[in-house]
Design a protein around this motif. Structure first.
Motif, PDB file in Angstrom:
ATOM      1  N   GLY A 111       0.829  -1.214  -0.082  1.00  0.00           N
ATOM      2  CA  GLY A 111      -0.008  -0.139  -0.140  1.00  0.00           C
ATOM      3  C   GLY A 111       0.828   1.063   0.014  1.00  0.00           C
ATOM      4  N   THR A 112       0.356   2.404   0.473  1.00  0.00           N
ATOM      5  CA  THR A 112       1.020   3.806   0.576  1.00  0.00           C
ATOM      6  C   THR A 112       1.950   3.899   1.825  1.00  0.00           C
ATOM      7  OG1 THR A 112      -0.812   4.756  -0.473  1.00  0.00           O
ATOM      8  CG2 THR A 112       0.756   6.189   0.952  1.00  0.00           C
ATOM      9  N   ILE A 113       3.237   3.804   1.492  1.00  0.00           N
ATOM     10  CA  ILE A 113       4.226   3.559   2.632  1.00  0.00           C
ATOM     11  C   ILE A 113       4.420   4.994   3.402  1.00  0.00           C
ATOM     12  CG2 ILE A 113       6.452   2.778   3.472  1.00  0.00           C
ATOM     13  CD1 ILE A 113       6.415   0.981   0.724  1.00  0.00           C
ATOM     14  N   ILE A 114       4.416   5.075   4.866  1.00  0.00           N
ATOM     15  CA  ILE A 114       4.867   6.280   5.558  1.00  0.00           C
ATOM     16  C   ILE A 114       5.877   5.747   6.466  1.00  0.00           C
ATOM     17  CG2 ILE A 114       4.283   7.960   7.034  1.00  0.00           C
ATOM     18  CD1 ILE A 114       1.370   7.799   5.609  1.00  0.00           C
ATOM     19  N   ASN A 115       6.882   6.312   6.591  1.00  0.00           N
ATOM     20  CA  ASN A 115       7.927   5.775   7.494  1.00  0.00           C
ATOM     21  C   ASN A 115       8.204   6.900   8.501  1.00  0.00           C
ATOM     22  OD1 ASN A 115       8.645   3.649   6.019  1.00  0.00           O
ATOM     23  ND2 ASN A 115      10.464   4.571   4.912  1.00  0.00           N
ATOM     24  N   SER A 116       8.623   6.511   9.686  1.00  0.00           N
ATOM     25  CA  SER A 116       9.306   7.313  10.856  1.00  0.00           C
ATOM     26  C   SER A 116      10.606   6.647  11.014  1.00  0.00           C
ATOM     27  CB  SER A 116       8.063   7.209  12.006  1.00  0.00           C
ATOM     28  OG  SER A 116       8.879   8.042  13.127  1.00  0.00           O
ATOM     29  N   ASP A 117      11.387   7.307  10.978  1.00  0.00           N
ATOM     30  CA  ASP A 117      12.935   6.825  11.065  1.00  0.00           C
ATOM     31  C   ASP A 117      13.329   7.219  12.648  1.00  0.00           C
ATOM     32  OD1 ASP A 117      13.853   9.475  11.239  1.00  0.00           O
ATOM     33  OD2 ASP A 117      14.420   9.704   9.098  1.00  0.00           O
ATOM     34  N   ALA A 118      14.702   7.023  12.805  1.00  0.00           N
ATOM     35  CA  ALA A 118      15.150   7.091  14.302  1.00  0.00           C
ATOM     36  C   ALA A 118      15.165   8.555  14.780  1.00  0.00           C
ATOM     37  CB  ALA A 118      16.386   6.342  14.428  1.00  0.00           C
ATOM     38  N   SER A 119      15.112   9.441  13.766  1.00  0.00           N
ATOM     39  CA  SER A 119      15.196  10.768  14.021  1.00  0.00           C
ATOM     40  C   SER A 119      13.684  11.531  14.434  1.00  0.00           C
ATOM     41  CB  SER A 119      15.861  11.617  13.039  1.00  0.00           C
ATOM     42  OG  SER A 119      15.356  11.782  11.777  1.00  0.00           O
ATOM     43  N   THR A 120      12.712  10.814  14.066  1.00  0.00           N
ATOM     44  CA  THR A 120      11.381  11.262  14.272  1.00  0.00           C
ATOM     45  C   THR A 120      10.532  10.413  15.143  1.00  0.00           C
ATOM     46  OG1 THR A 120      10.765  10.067  12.288  1.00  0.00           O
ATOM     47  CG2 THR A 120      11.649  12.491  12.038  1.00  0.00           C
ATOM     48  N   THR A 121       9.624  11.199  16.030  1.00  0.00           N
ATOM     49  CA  THR A 121       8.570  10.232  16.675  1.00  0.00           C
ATOM     50  C   THR A 121       7.176  10.626  15.994  1.00  0.00           C
ATOM     51  OG1 THR A 121       8.397  11.910  18.062  1.00  0.00           O
ATOM     52  CG2 THR A 121       9.951  10.363  18.826  1.00  0.00           C
ATOM     53  N   THR A 122       7.057  11.435  15.169  1.00  0.00           N
ATOM     54  CA  THR A 122       5.585  11.631  14.411  1.00  0.00           C
ATOM     55  C   THR A 122       5.993  11.960  13.068  1.00  0.00           C
ATOM     56  OG1 THR A 122       4.413  12.061  16.648  1.00  0.00           O
ATOM     57  CG2 THR A 122       3.563  12.820  14.704  1.00  0.00           C
ATOM     58  N   ALA A 175     -12.415   2.101   5.774  1.00  0.00           N
ATOM     59  CA  ALA A 175     -11.704   0.967   6.438  1.00  0.00           C
ATOM     60  C   ALA A 175     -10.258   0.929   5.708  1.00  0.00           C
ATOM     61  CB  ALA A 175     -12.229  -0.129   6.989  1.00  0.00           C
ATOM     62  N   MET A 176      -9.226   0.531   6.265  1.00  0.00           N
ATOM     63  CA  MET A 176      -7.893   0.164   5.676  1.00  0.00           C
ATOM     64  C   MET A 176      -7.095  -0.728   6.342  1.00  0.00           C
ATOM     65  SD  MET A 176      -5.900   4.031   6.151  1.00  0.00           S
ATOM     66  CE  MET A 176      -7.287   4.881   5.462  1.00  0.00           C
ATOM     67  N   SER A 177      -6.475  -1.471   5.607  1.00  0.00           N
ATOM     68  CA  SER A 177      -5.495  -2.389   6.327  1.00  0.00           C
ATOM     69  C   SER A 177      -4.144  -1.604   6.571  1.00  0.00           C
ATOM     70  CB  SER A 177      -5.105  -3.507   5.316  1.00  0.00           C
ATOM     71  OG  SER A 177      -4.663  -3.182   4.114  1.00  0.00           O
ATOM     72  N   LEU A 178      -3.265  -2.217   7.528  1.00  0.00           N
ATOM     73  CA  LEU A 178      -2.181  -1.817   8.042  1.00  0.00           C
ATOM     74  C   LEU A 178      -1.096  -2.595   7.990  1.00  0.00           C
ATOM     75  CD1 LEU A 178      -3.235   0.043  11.087  1.00  0.00           C
ATOM     76  CD2 LEU A 178      -2.905   1.203   8.755  1.00  0.00           C
ATOM     77  N   TYR A 179       0.207  -2.252   7.274  1.00  0.00           N
ATOM     78  CA  TYR A 179       1.346  -3.443   7.308  1.00  0.00           C
ATOM     79  C   TYR A 179       2.399  -2.613   8.044  1.00  0.00           C
ATOM     80  CZ  TYR A 179       4.055  -7.119   5.234  1.00  0.00           C
ATOM     81  OH  TYR A 179       4.739  -8.294   5.133  1.00  0.00           O
ATOM     82  N   PHE A 180       2.915  -3.394   9.083  1.00  0.00           N
ATOM     83  CA  PHE A 180       3.860  -3.003   9.991  1.00  0.00           C
ATOM     84  C   PHE A 180       5.036  -3.543   9.715  1.00  0.00           C
ATOM     85  CE2 PHE A 180       0.194  -1.974  12.403  1.00  0.00           C
ATOM     86  CZ  PHE A 180       0.410  -0.884  13.283  1.00  0.00           C
ATOM     87  N   PHE A 214      -0.150   1.647   4.301  1.00  0.00           N
ATOM     88  CA  PHE A 214      -1.667   1.683   4.672  1.00  0.00           C
ATOM     89  C   PHE A 214      -2.344   1.216   3.462  1.00  0.00           C
ATOM     90  CE2 PHE A 214       0.239   4.741   7.081  1.00  0.00           C
ATOM     91  CZ  PHE A 214      -0.461   5.026   8.462  1.00  0.00           C
ATOM     92  N   GLY A 215      -3.326   0.287   3.494  1.00  0.00           N
ATOM     93  CA  GLY A 215      -4.138  -0.024   2.286  1.00  0.00           C
ATOM     94  C   GLY A 215      -3.646  -1.255   1.412  1.00  0.00           C
ATOM     95  N   GLY A 216      -2.857  -2.122   1.855  1.00  0.00           N
ATOM     96  CA  GLY A 216      -2.051  -2.995   0.936  1.00  0.00           C
ATOM     97  C   GLY A 216      -2.890  -4.111   0.776  1.00  0.00           C
ATOM     98  N   ALA A 217      -3.973  -4.399   1.263  1.00  0.00           N
ATOM     99  CA  ALA A 217      -4.658  -5.508   1.393  1.00  0.00           C
ATOM    100  C   ALA A 217      -6.070  -5.057   1.368  1.00  0.00           C
ATOM    101  CB  ALA A 217      -4.689  -6.275   2.767  1.00  0.00           C
ATOM    102  N   ASN A 218      -7.217  -5.716   1.966  1.00  0.00           N
ATOM    103  CA  ASN A 218      -8.605  -5.018   1.658  1.00  0.00           C
ATOM    104  C   ASN A 218      -8.787  -3.727   2.570  1.00  0.00           C
ATOM    105  OD1 ASN A 218      -9.082  -7.592   0.380  1.00  0.00           O
ATOM    106  ND2 ASN A 218      -9.471  -8.649   2.161  1.00  0.00           N
TER     107      ASN A 218
END
Length: 249
Positions: free
Chosen positions: A101-112, A135-140, A236-240
Motif C-alpha cells: 500500500g502507501t508507505i509512511i516511514n518514521s525513522d530513528a530521528s522522528t517520533t511523529t 477502513a484500511m489495512s495496515l502493514y507494520f 496503508f491499504g495494501g490488503a482489503n
C-alpha cells in the motif's frame, strides 16, 4: 347530468391494449420530476436510480420502509462504494512485495510523521449531509518497506497509527481552515512481542460534514507515531479496504 368516459391512449399505435400503451421496440418514457435536476434522490450522471411504485401506484425514488419525521433523514445515494480505494502498490515493487500500500516511514530521528495516503474526488448534486466511512489495512515493519522484504516488529515497543481526512471544498486548493479541520480521526496502537507478528490489522472510521453542490476532494492522511530511536514503516491499504460515501438531506 354528469358522465364518465373511459378510453385507452396509444403512443406509436392505433390499437392500444392498456390505459396507456407506448408501442415500439425502442420506445422510452421520461418523467422530468424524477431526473437529477428536479429530484435530489436521483443518483446523477453515470448511475442508475431504482424506481419504486408506492401503495397508490405512484412512481417514486423513495426507498421502501422510509418513514418521515422523528429526526429520520432519507439517504440519497452512495456517491462512492468501493472495496479497494487505496492503490496496493504505488511503490511499484515486484511480487511478492506488491501489497504494502502507501508507505509512511518514521525513522530513528522522528517520533511523529504525517503524510498523504490517497485522495478521492466526488461530485455532490445537492446540499446534503455527507457521511464518509472508510477502513484500511495496515502493514507494520521495523525496516523500510520501500526496500523489501519487510521485517515484522519484534522489539516490544509500541507504535500508534492514526488516520483522518481533510476536505477541499470545490477542489480549489486546501485553505488554512481546511488544512486544520480533520474528519474521521481514528487511532490504534500496536505492541509487538518477541518474534513479531505477520498479517494485516485493520483500522476503520467515519466522519460527517455538510456540503454544498459542487466538485470536492477528500484527502486521506496517515500518521505514524513511535518511540525515539525507533524505525517504523507502515503500509496503508495494501490488503482489503473500503470507502463508502453516502448523502443525506
Amino acid at each position: 347530468m354528469g358522465f364518465e368516459s373511459y378510453a385507452q391512449i396509444g403512443i406509436g399505435t392505433t390499437d392500444p391494449q392498456e390505459t396507456l400503451h407506448v408501442a415500439g421496440t425502442t420506445a422510452t418514457i421520461r418523467i422530468e420530476g424524477l431526473d437529477m435536476v428536479n429530484n435530489p434522490q436521483n443518483n446523477g450522471t453515470g448511475k442508475l436510480t431504482p424506481v419504486y411504485v408506492d401503495k397508490k401506484g405512484n412512481f417514486t425514488l423513495t426507498k421502501p420502509g422510509y418513514t418521515a419525521g422523528n429526526g429520520y433523514v432519507l439517504p440519497l445515494n452512495f456517491l462512492v462504494f468501493t472495496p479497494n480505494f487505496i492503490p496496493n502498490n504505488p511503490a511499484g515493487h515486484p511480487a511478492p512485495y506488491d501489497d504494502y500500500g502507501t508507505i509512511i516511514n518514521s525513522d530513528a530521528s522522528t517520533t511523529t510523521v504525517t503524510d498523504l495516503i490517497h485522495s478521492v474526488e466526488i461530485d455532490v448534486p445537492t446540499s446534503s449531509m455527507v457521511e464518509v466511512k472508510y477502513a484500511m489495512s495496515l502493514y507494520f515493519s521495523e525496516t523500510d518497506l520501500f526496500n523489501p522484504p519487510a521485517t515484522e516488529p519484534s522489539d516490544g515497543k509500541t507504535r500508534v497509527i492514526q488516520s483522518y481526512f481533510l476536505i477541499d471544498f470545490n477542489s480549489d486548493g486546501l485553505s488554512g481552515t481546511e488544512l486544520t479541520t480533520q474528519y474521521g480521526f481514528k487511532g490504534q496502537y500496536y505492541a509487538s512481542g518477541p518474534g513479531g507478528t505477520k498479517g494485516y490489522p485493520y483500522m476503520n472510521s467515519q466522519g460527517y460534514v455538510n456540503m454544498t453542490p459542487g466538485h470536492h476532494t477528500l484527502y486521506f492522511y496517515g500518521v505514524v507515531n513511535d518511540p525515539p530511536g525507533t524505525f517504523t514503516s507502515i503500509g496503508f491499504g495494501g490488503a482489503n479496504e473500503y470507502l463508502k460515501i453516502r448523502l443525506f438531506n
